[in-house]
Design a protein around this motif. Structure first.
Motif, PDB file in Angstrom:
ATOM      1  N   HIS A  14      -7.947-100.198  -7.078  1.00 10.52           N
ATOM      2  CA  HIS A  14      -8.348-100.747  -5.785  1.00 10.52           C
ATOM      3  C   HIS A  14      -7.297-101.723  -5.253  1.00 10.52           C
TER       4      HIS A  14
ATOM      5  N   HIS B 151     -15.384-105.095   8.533  1.00 12.66           N
ATOM      6  CA  HIS B 151     -15.316-104.893   7.084  1.00 12.66           C
ATOM      7  C   HIS B 151     -14.740-106.115   6.366  1.00 12.66           C
TER       8      HIS B 151
ATOM      9  N   HIS C 156     -20.066-101.659   0.899  1.00 11.22           N
ATOM     10  CA  HIS C 156     -19.355-100.431   1.262  1.00 11.22           C
ATOM     11  C   HIS C 156     -20.298 -99.256   1.501  1.00 11.22           C
TER      12      HIS C 156
ATOM     13  N   PHE D 241     -20.396-105.435  -3.794  1.00 14.54           N
ATOM     14  CA  PHE D 241     -19.292-104.665  -3.209  1.00 14.54           C
ATOM     15  C   PHE D 241     -19.791-103.282  -2.776  1.00 14.54           C
TER      16      PHE D 241
HETATM   17 CU1  CUO Z   1     -11.320-101.812  -0.542  1.00 14.05          CU
HETATM   18 CU2  CUO Z   1     -13.721-103.516   1.117  1.00 14.05          CU
HETATM   19  O1  CUO Z   1     -12.488-103.449  -0.344  1.00 14.05           O
HETATM   20  O2  CUO Z   1     -11.971-102.433   1.165  1.00 14.05           O
END
Ligand code: CUO
Length: 670
Positions: A196, A353, A393, A389
């Motif tokens: 990530h 976001h 998302h 998280f």
């Molecule tokens: Cu990868 Cu919210 O963390 O974009």
């Protein structure tokens, strides 16, 4: 790092950088003549750093050396954008070395590392030059801090070569009383968090140089990579008796899940703050971070997204509207959503976001009265550890799905590949036909580089992660077109049943489809068999790339030496290719489609590095190598009522089972 301002080590080669006297910050000036000897006594190379005229570094230096750095915090983003530009604009590598030498002791180390990594990735003269994996540079972002205490003990008492590895515990952030803990092995996986972090490094959203941000289909890839995270995490949860993540769509409601990260920042000498169960996000007023934002702003931006999707048009700053079309609509939405400097209208659609990450990460101290820094949601290297998280998302993905729902379902002629019939697809493995096996595996990671104490040298850490037995896909194809053709083989897996054991509706199953692999293949006339090894997946990168693996044979492709100079770290970690399954066997369905390469292909030269994990990461400096929408053919609702009903002759499915065995095997040195 503060105690080693001019030290570099590569394998057995050690070098010291000799800095101009004015490069040392005041606190080191008196020691500047002895530092090189102290840290570089055994160095076999000296590099003279040129004294260049320094650019204005006042903006990036506003962030304290010992503070946390977050890409999601707008002020940090501006500082990082400025520093990236400074690094990008250095005339040559020598000047870059100079400015880095100057910055290293002055600029916040996290920001320095991030900006230099972005610059190395994007400068023409540093392509192919690599830096050590982030888990080694900043191991404190990935593991239990008790490990560092033990490592310190080991390295002080035992000579390098005789040191036993330090063991990183597998379950240390909560007890079994917390149901979310059942998937901690996934959330807290070091390789997953590295992926990530790398993804956001490869796809920065702020820089004055537009070319760094404006990559082919980057907004769509933001949607797709994160959609796949949600699909994979959902299946992982279902394997562990948990429901799919509940989207976080009511910003006024308490967040049921708490998270206690138990990470310490070695740079800031602070523990990462926890978030208690039942926390609610609140209006932010943190002058120290130059953040003043109300929760209602998130709601306003959300409403504007929903309106844009309802109208299938985006409002531009000049008042005109541009349609969200089938080809580019998701890319436009992704760039608005994240949001990046290539957002078509950041003023109106805001920063939904990123600010969601920020609000959640400051929910424990929204007005800085307790002088606390952000929680793990504020950092792309740590965010995936936190259950929220996935709730955030899942919500972002839901908005994207609203757009996908507006598209006309594919008609079969979009799928057809005349003359090509996939007779069957299956899995061949050591566990038997159509059976997959998973278990735990203990692997070793080098910590020495990220630890700030002497005596130095290698300190190894052992950690435990999910692993699977490798397998082959076996695809029987019949080509009656009378000639050889090129096809794109698309492999997905999805669960069969919901959390209650009832068959999933096709629409639910479609959204849980996990891409496993995608590759181009020449299909001869007549019957043929394609055998494809799971290790070749276009989704994953090998273990050796995710981590800097230990090798007893220096020079091997998978050895420490090779990995150190390989910066193509973006890619789903291969050890998480398939979900955990269950001890009794978890039913999944394997799906294969062979589409017509003439409809898929992107003409470009693919010579070079970093082209083996393209599904979620794209290809460095190239276009996304598949013309179809990402996630095709499952990227939008279908009129089919079941997966069987969905199939055209060039598709096939096979029920398979994933068996988990609760044993730990030790990864052998390669
Ligand atoms: Cu990868 Cu919210 O963390 O974009």
């Amino acid at each position: 790092r503060p105690t080693e301002p001019c030290f570099m080590q590569k394998g057995e080669e050690k070098a010291t950088f000799e800095l101009p006297a004015n490069y040392y910050p005041d606190k080191y000036k008196s020691a500047s003549s002895t530092l090189g000897n102290r840290f570089g006594a055994d160095a076999n190379r000296r590099i003279l750093v040129q004294n260049i005229s320094l650019p204005n570094l006042s903006l990036p230096m506003e962030l304290g050396y010992n503070e946390q750095f977050s890409l999601f915090v707008p002020k940090h983003r501006r500082m990082a954008g400025n520093l990236i530009d400074i690094f990008m604009n250095m005339r040559n590598v020598d000047d870059l070395v100079s400015i880095c030498s100057y910055c290293q002791m002055r600029i916040n180390p996290y920001m320095f590392n991030y900006c230099l990594s972005v610059a190395i990735l994007h400068r023409d003269d540093t392509k192919g030059l690599n830096i050590p994996t982030f888990a080694e540079t900043f191991p404190d972002k990935f593991m239990d801090p008790r490990v560092f205490r033990k490592a310190r003990e080991v390295s002080t008492v035992v000579l390098p070569g005789n040191r036993l590895p330090v063991v990183i515990p597998q379950n240390y952030t909560a007890s079994d009383a917390e149901p979310e803990q059942r998937v901690a092995y996934f959330r807290e996986d070091i390789g997953l968090n590295l992926h990530h972090w790398h993804w956001h490094l490869v796809y920065p959203f702020d820089a004055a140089d537009r070319r760094i941000v404006d990559k082919d289909r980057r907004g769509e890839l933001f949607y797709y990579m994160h959609q796949q995270i949600i699909a994979r995490y959902s299946v992982e949860r279902m394997c562990n008796g948990l429901s799919r993540p509940k989207r976080y769509n009511n910003f006024r409601e308490p967040i049921a899940e708490g998270y206690f990260p138990k990470l310490d920042s070695q740079v800031a000498s602070r523990a990462w703050p926890p978030r208690f169960a039942g926390s609610t996000i609140r209006d932010l007023d943190r002058p120290v971070d130059q953040i003043r934002a109300d929760v209602s702003e998130l709601e306003t931006w959300r409403d504007r997204f929903i309106q844009a999707i309802e109208e299938m048009a985006v409002l531009l700053p000049n008042g005109r509207k541009v349609p969200l079309d089938e080809e580019t609509g998701m890319d436009v939405l992704g760039n608005l959503m994240e949001s990046s400097i290539i957002s078509r209208n950041r003023g109106f659609y805001g920063d939904l976001h990123n600010m969601g990450h920020v609000f959640i990460s400051y929910s424990h101290d929204p007005d800085h009265r307790n002088l606390e820094q952000f929680g793990v949601m504020g950092d792309s290297a740590t965010a995936m550890r936190d259950p929220v998280f996935y709730r955030w998302h899942a919500y972002i993905d839901d908005i994207f799905q609203l757009y996908k729902n507006k598209l006309t379902p594919y008609s079969n002629d979009k799928f057809d590949f005349p003359g090509i019939r996939v007779q069957s697809v299956g899995i061949s493995s050591g566990s038997g036909q159509d059976r997959l096996s998973t278990q735990w595996e203990q692997s070793t990671l080098e910590l020495g580089r990220g630890l700030d104490f002497t005596p130095r040298g290698s300190v190894l850490a052992k950690f435990t992660h999910l692993q699977h037995d490798e397998f082959n896909y076996v695809i029987e194809v019949n080509n009656t077109s009378g000639a050889g053709v090129m096809g794109t083989v698309r492999l997905f897996m999805a669960p069969v049943n919901d959390e209650q054991g009832r068959p999933l509706s096709f629409d639910e199953q479609r959204r849980l489809m996990m891409e496993m692999d995608k590759f181009t293949h020449a299909i001869p006339a007549g019957s043929s068999t394609i055998r494809r090894a799971s290790t070749l997946s276009s989704v994953t990168i090998p273990y050796e790339r995710t981590f800097r693996a230990q090798s007893s044979r220096p020079g091997d492709p998978g050895s420490a030496e090779a990995a150190e100079f390989d910066f193509c770290g973006c890619g789903w970690p291969h050890h998480l290719l398939i979900p955990k399954g269950t001890t009794r066997g978890y039913p999944i369905v394997l799906f294969c489609m062979i589409s017509n390469w003439n409809d898929d292909r992107v003409v470009q030269d693919l010579v070079g590095q970093c082209n083996d994990a393209a599904s979620y990461c794209g290809i460095r400096d190239r276009k996304y190598p598949d013309r179809r929408p990402m996630g095709f053919p499952f990227d939008r609702p279908s009129r089919a009522s079941s997966l069987q009903d969905f199939l055209t002759p060039n598709m096939a499915t096979k029920p398979c089972t994933i068996f988990f065995s609760d044993n730990v095997r030790v990864r052998s040195a390669r």
